[in-house]
Design an enzyme around this catalytic site. Structure first.
Site, PDB file in Angstrom:
ATOM      1  N   TYR A  12      -8.076  16.054  -7.544  1.00 34.94           N
ATOM      2  CA  TYR A  12      -7.425  14.996  -7.577  1.00 34.94           C
ATOM      3  C   TYR A  12      -6.034  16.221  -8.556  1.00 34.94           C
ATOM      4  O   TYR A  12      -5.334  15.520  -8.776  1.00 34.94           O
ATOM      5  CB  TYR A  12      -7.827  14.079  -8.714  1.00 34.94           C
ATOM      6  CG  TYR A  12      -7.239  13.014 -10.138  1.00 34.94           C
ATOM      7  CD1 TYR A  12      -6.794  12.031  -9.279  1.00 34.94           C
ATOM      8  CD2 TYR A  12      -6.484  14.143 -10.699  1.00 34.94           C
ATOM      9  CE1 TYR A  12      -5.418  10.913 -10.033  1.00 34.94           C
ATOM     10  CE2 TYR A  12      -5.942  12.859 -11.953  1.00 34.94           C
ATOM     11  CZ  TYR A  12      -5.875  11.778 -11.328  1.00 34.94           C
ATOM     12  OH  TYR A  12      -4.751  10.783 -12.336  1.00 34.94           O
TER      13      TYR A  12
ATOM     14  N   THR B 292      -9.285   2.576 -17.465  1.00 29.79           N
ATOM     15  CA  THR B 292      -8.855   1.399 -17.245  1.00 29.79           C
ATOM     16  C   THR B 292      -9.969   1.801 -15.657  1.00 29.79           C
ATOM     17  O   THR B 292     -11.068   2.171 -15.924  1.00 29.79           O
ATOM     18  CB  THR B 292      -7.537   2.137 -16.224  1.00 29.79           C
ATOM     19  OG1 THR B 292      -7.861   3.051 -16.098  1.00 29.79           O
ATOM     20  CG2 THR B 292      -6.471   2.121 -17.767  1.00 29.79           C
TER      21      THR B 292
ATOM     22  N   ASP C  30       0.735  -1.139  -0.004  1.00 30.70           N
ATOM     23  CA  ASP C  30       0.477   0.023   0.258  1.00 30.70           C
ATOM     24  C   ASP C  30       0.513   0.993  -0.737  1.00 30.70           C
ATOM     25  O   ASP C  30       1.755   1.347   1.110  1.00 30.70           O
ATOM     26  CB  ASP C  30      -1.125  -0.187   1.256  1.00 30.70           C
ATOM     27  CG  ASP C  30      -1.734   1.183   1.217  1.00 30.70           C
ATOM     28  OD1 ASP C  30      -1.459   2.337   0.611  1.00 30.70           O
ATOM     29  OD2 ASP C  30      -2.811   0.534   2.224  1.00 30.70           O
TER      30      ASP C  30
END
Ligand SMILES: NC(=O)c1ccc[n+]([C@@H]2O[C@H](COP(=O)([O-])OP(=O)(O)OC[C@H]3O[C@@H](n4cnc5c(N)ncnc54)[C@H](O)[C@@H]3O)[C@@H](O)[C@H]2O)c1
Length: 264
Positions: free
Chosen positions: A164, A199, A65
């Site tokens: 983002y 994706t 992670d």
């Protein structure tokens, strides 16, 4: 056809269970790289490893992670233990802007504190950890080494969600500033900046998009087709290999011309 661009190189790729990371794993291995494939999605990661091995490549899976520095350190250590060194780290993990309950992209004021923390922990801290740990290992090996990051066209222009985009803007300028900081040690640092790819980043667990939807997505780009994960992996291969040996601090758009401007 140019072959063997990463022959014998020890390469760590994060986020290699899916999408760009999987395409990069298959492409880099086909060019002779020995891989550590790092991800949290272990089932999908095993599919990547199987595909690389079926094509005659070398790859090992590491559960990682990237928001946990100790996990990233374990991935770097795995490369050193397996292959004796690390030549390239490709910090590729990124997660999208949070969605609202209606499934639309959350506006900045709608982002919760927990969402902000998570996006920065994965998209920014994860890249910082990868860069820090790779630079330390490169130094221990006597210098040289290559870092490639996956930023986004959303880090270059206002596109793809405010929160983002802010994380990817951080990756873009981290790439530039670190490139300058470590240039004297022969370490190169660059990023690829893709635009929309169909994706799991976009589809989640819903399965692949229908061809018609992918074609519609492509109409947003000057070159008229959607970005393929392999397009991005090829750009990453260029930046990872000696083809770009005198290039550092670059954030390379893989966006069909999207960030170049608008027609009159
Ligand atoms: N798909 C797009 O439209 C698009 C556009 C621009 C940039 N990008 C960037 O491209 C990169 C690759 O995305 P993709 O499209 O291949 O997405 P993807 O979802 O197919 O692949 C991302 C991978 O990262 C893994 N991952 C997620 N969180 C993780 C964590 N905390 N630690 C380790 N692994 C983790 C996932 O399991 C997955 O395998 C990301 O950095 C993304 O931000 C994607």
């Amino acid at each position: 056809m140019i072959e063997g661009l990463l022959k014998g190189k020890s390469v760590v790729i994060t986020g290699s269970a899916s999408g760009v990371g999987r395409a990069a794993a298959e492409l880099f291995a086909a060019h002779g790289a020995r891989l550590i494939c790092a991800d949290i999605a272990l089932d999908l990661l095993e599919e990547t490893i199987a595909a690389v091995k079926a094509a005659g490549g070398e790859a090992r899976a590491v559960r990682c992670d990237v928001s946990q520095k100790s996990d990233v350190a374990a991935a770097v250590k795995a490369a050193v233990e397996a292959y004796g060194r690390i030549d390239v780290i490709y910090n590729n993990v990124g997660i999208p802007s949070p969605k609202t309950e209606q499934g639309t992209m959350a506006k900045l004021v709608e982002n919760t504190d927990a969402q902000i923390e998570k996006l920065y922990a994965v998209n920014v801290n994860g890249v910082i950890y990868g860069c820090q740990l790779a630079v330390e290992q490169f130094r221990a090996q006597g210098g040289g080494g290559v870092i490639v990051n996956t930023a986004s066209v959303a880090g270059l222009i206002g596109w793809g969600g405010v929160l983002y985009g802010s994380t990817k803007g951080a990756v873009v300028n981290l790439t530039r500033a670190l490139a300058i900081e470590v240039a004297g040690e022969g370490i190169r640092v660059n990023s690829v900046c893709p635009a929309g790819m169909a994706t799991r980043f976009i589809t989640g667990d819903r399965g692949p998009l229908p061809d018609a939807a992918i074609e519609r997505m492509g109409q947003a780009y000057p070159l008229g087709r959607v970005i393929d994960p392999l397009d991005t992996a090829k750009a990453a291969l260029f930046l990872a290999s000696d083809l770009s040996s005198n290039i550092t601090g670059v954030n390379l758009p893989v966006d069909g011309g999207l960030s170049a401007g608008k027609p009159l």
